[in-house]
Scaffold this motif. Structure first.
Motif, PDB file in Angstrom:
ATOM      1  N   LYS A 172     149.345  82.450 -26.343  1.00 38.96           N
ATOM      2  CA  LYS A 172     149.306  81.174 -25.632  1.00 38.96           C
ATOM      3  C   LYS A 172     149.827  81.336 -24.209  1.00 38.96           C
ATOM      4  O   LYS A 172     149.275  80.767 -23.255  1.00 38.96           O
ATOM      5  CB  LYS A 172     150.141  80.140 -26.397  1.00 38.96           C
ATOM      6  N   VAL A 173     150.880  82.132 -24.044  1.00 42.59           N
ATOM      7  CA  VAL A 173     151.409  82.377 -22.700  1.00 42.59           C
ATOM      8  C   VAL A 173     150.399  83.160 -21.865  1.00 42.59           C
ATOM      9  O   VAL A 173     150.070  82.785 -20.735  1.00 42.59           O
ATOM     10  CB  VAL A 173     152.750  83.130 -22.772  1.00 42.59           C
ATOM     11  N   LEU A 174     149.873  84.245 -22.410  1.00 46.09           N
ATOM     12  CA  LEU A 174     148.969  85.108 -21.646  1.00 46.09           C
ATOM     13  C   LEU A 174     147.656  84.408 -21.292  1.00 46.09           C
ATOM     14  O   LEU A 174     147.036  84.734 -20.280  1.00 46.09           O
ATOM     15  CB  LEU A 174     148.679  86.392 -22.424  1.00 46.09           C
ATOM     16  N   ALA A 175     147.233  83.458 -22.127  1.00 44.64           N
ATOM     17  CA  ALA A 175     145.985  82.733 -21.844  1.00 44.64           C
ATOM     18  C   ALA A 175     146.077  81.974 -20.529  1.00 44.64           C
ATOM     19  O   ALA A 175     145.091  81.865 -19.787  1.00 44.64           O
ATOM     20  CB  ALA A 175     145.665  81.776 -22.990  1.00 44.64           C
ATOM     21  N   ASP A 176     147.254  81.450 -20.206  1.00 43.10           N
ATOM     22  CA  ASP A 176     147.441  80.655 -18.988  1.00 43.10           C
ATOM     23  C   ASP A 176     148.217  81.387 -17.900  1.00 43.10           C
ATOM     24  O   ASP A 176     148.129  81.033 -16.724  1.00 43.10           O
ATOM     25  CB  ASP A 176     148.179  79.352 -19.328  1.00 43.10           C
ATOM     26  N   ASP A 177     148.983  82.396 -18.315  1.00 42.07           N
ATOM     27  CA  ASP A 177     149.868  83.092 -17.377  1.00 42.07           C
ATOM     28  C   ASP A 177     149.894  84.580 -17.741  1.00 42.07           C
ATOM     29  O   ASP A 177     150.813  85.040 -18.435  1.00 42.07           O
ATOM     30  CB  ASP A 177     151.275  82.486 -17.466  1.00 42.07           C
ATOM     31  N   PRO A 178     148.901  85.360 -17.275  1.00 43.03           N
ATOM     32  CA  PRO A 178     148.788  86.769 -17.671  1.00 43.03           C
ATOM     33  C   PRO A 178     149.994  87.632 -17.313  1.00 43.03           C
ATOM     34  O   PRO A 178     150.184  88.693 -17.909  1.00 43.03           O
ATOM     35  CB  PRO A 178     147.538  87.245 -16.925  1.00 43.03           C
ATOM     36  N   THR A 179     150.808  87.194 -16.365  1.00 40.36           N
ATOM     37  CA  THR A 179     151.990  87.974 -16.003  1.00 40.36           C
ATOM     38  C   THR A 179     153.257  87.442 -16.672  1.00 40.36           C
ATOM     39  O   THR A 179     154.366  87.874 -16.335  1.00 40.36           O
ATOM     40  CB  THR A 179     152.188  87.991 -14.474  1.00 40.36           C
ATOM     41  N   GLY A 180     153.105  86.522 -17.601  1.00 34.22           N
ATOM     42  CA  GLY A 180     154.266  85.983 -18.307  1.00 34.22           C
ATOM     43  C   GLY A 180     154.987  87.057 -19.096  1.00 34.22           C
ATOM     44  O   GLY A 180     154.379  88.026 -19.567  1.00 34.22           O
ATOM     45  N   ARG A 181     156.281  86.893 -19.249  1.00 33.08           N
ATOM     46  CA  ARG A 181     157.105  87.841 -20.013  1.00 33.08           C
ATOM     47  C   ARG A 181     157.509  87.182 -21.325  1.00 33.08           C
ATOM     48  O   ARG A 181     158.065  86.078 -21.336  1.00 33.08           O
ATOM     49  CB  ARG A 181     158.351  88.225 -19.218  1.00 33.08           C
ATOM     50  N   VAL A 182     157.238  87.872 -22.414  1.00 37.27           N
ATOM     51  CA  VAL A 182     157.479  87.288 -23.730  1.00 37.27           C
ATOM     52  C   VAL A 182     158.170  88.298 -24.636  1.00 37.27           C
ATOM     53  O   VAL A 182     157.728  89.452 -24.755  1.00 37.27           O
ATOM     54  CB  VAL A 182     156.158  86.837 -24.392  1.00 37.27           C
ATOM     55  N   ALA A 183     159.236  87.865 -25.260  1.00 46.01           N
ATOM     56  CA  ALA A 183     159.876  88.601 -26.354  1.00 46.01           C
ATOM     57  C   ALA A 183     160.264  87.551 -27.380  1.00 46.01           C
ATOM     58  O   ALA A 183     161.350  86.978 -27.324  1.00 46.01           O
ATOM     59  CB  ALA A 183     161.088  89.379 -25.871  1.00 46.01           C
TER      60      ALA A 183
END
Length: 384
Positions: free
Chosen positions: A28-39
């Motif tokens: 969901k993050v990458l769909a709107d924000d490809p440079t988002g950082r997720v852990a």
């Protein structure tokens, strides 16, 4: 004669629920924000799921809606299971990524230290070890029946596990399946109100699941079946056992046939080399085997936090390669960009492609870019 065993678990297993929720958040993050950082990590128990970790993004996620949609897709929609999509409590304890970590990642460095392994062999069409390959397929077949052909087994519930033991000949080729273990959650009565007995489940599983998955030439009269060996599996899912993201790392990889660096995959964006490094190592190992350079290949890559280039690359072909292991490692170091940025760009990892990987294994399915055989020509040409 050698024998090896691997296991898989279903998408409804408590740990796998958490893996899928974690990767759904990532997607969901990458769909709107490809440079988002997720852990992102999850914990599931009776009637609740806790979603935590560190996320830095410019987008918005309706977390309760997303979590409930994943739980519904898996099949937890019956309140009697004490964990269902409509009533589950979703607890949000997400924070932002530490600026101390971001400082090293922003400059192209690895998101953490650690070592990652990739493996490939010629035992199956997908260059995977036979025990884990067939364990995954058994679980996928059970889920497909439950979701799309329930008339065959109208009592199935989402939680399940499988284990396959394979005998090998002296050359290391799969000779036969010696033992199949399958435990599946079930209702006490089926959708027609008929009782669900242990004998009925055993007969249905062998006929509709095992025989549909494992090739006939690998099954013998001596193959042993253990189906719901305790005799009953009604209470399951997070009501029967808690779930946690990243607790099935051997299921996720090679079923124990290859080493594991220890880092889990699900819920981590590709700047985390636990994930992207393991994918890159599998990509290389699979292409080396497919190119005919070796019958089996294990690759280890190691990183230091904040440093882009790997600190080491190790290759072993277990003595069955046509080239020297040190030469293969040197070629990889010189020709393949294994910085996090290089891996991300080569495999196109800043995309919402991860949730499907969170059940039935991260390797051995062509839908993922790290499974593509796009380096075969490179390796074949150099080592021919």
């Amino acid at each position: 004669m050698k024998n090896f065993t691997s296991e898989s678990v279903s998408e409804g297993h408590p740990d796998k629920i958490c893996d899928q929720v974690s990767d759904a958040v990532l997607d969901k993050v990458l769909a709107d924000d490809p440079t988002g950082r997720v852990a992102c990590e999850c914990f599931a128990a009776t009637g609740m799921i806790v979603v935590g970790g560190e996320i830095t993004t410019e987008t918005y996620i309706d977390l309760p809606e997303l979590v409930r949609s994943v739980i519904a897709d898996i099949g937890y929609v019956d309140p009697a299971l004490r964990f269902d999509s409509e009533s589950v409590a979703v607890i949000n304890v997400i924070n932002r990524q530490s600026p101390d970590i971001a400082m090293g990642v922003d400059t192209g460095g690895a998101g953490d230290q650690g070592m990652m392994f990739g493996f490939a062999c010629m035992e199956t069409d997908e260059y995977m070890p036979a025990p884990i390959y067939y364990s995954h397929k058994l679980m996928k077949r059970l889920a497909d029946i439950r979701k799309h052909d329930s008339i065959l087994m109208p009592y199935l519930r989402p939680d399940a596990k499988a284990q396959v033991s394979v005998d090998y000949d002296e050359e290391g080729e799969p000779l036969r399946v010696s033992t199949v273990v399958i435990s599946t959650q079930h209702a006490e009565v089926d959708s027609r109100g008929e009782p669900v007995t242990a004998q009925r489940i055993r007969e249905d599983v062998i006929e509709n699941v095992v025989k549909a998955v494992i090739p006939e030439n690998l099954i013998t009269n001596d193959t042993i079946y253990h189906v719901n060996p305790t005799g009953r599996f009604v209470i399951g899912g997070p009501h029967g056992d808690t779930g946690l993201t990243g607790r099935k790392i051997i299921v996720d990889t090679y079923g124990g046939r290859a080493p594991h660096g220890g880092g889990a995959f699900s819920g981590k964006d590709p700047t985390k080399v636990d994930r992207s490094g393991a994918y890159a190592a599998r990509h290389l190992a699979k292409n080396i085997v497919a190119a005919g350079v070796a019958r089996e290949c294990t690759i280890q890559i190691a990183y230091a936090i904040g440093i882009p280039e790997p600190v080491s690359i190790y290759v072993t072909t277990a003595g069955n390669g046509s080239a020297n292991d040190t030469e293969i490692a040197a070629f990889i170091k010189n020709e393949i960009d294994l910085t996090p940025k290089g891996i991300i760009e080569r495999l196109h990892l800043r995309r919402p492609i991860y949730r499907p990987s969170a059940a039935y294994g991260h390797f051995g399915r062509h839908q993922f870019p790290w499974e593509h055989l796009d380096l075969v020509e490179l390796f074949a040409k150099h080592f021919s």
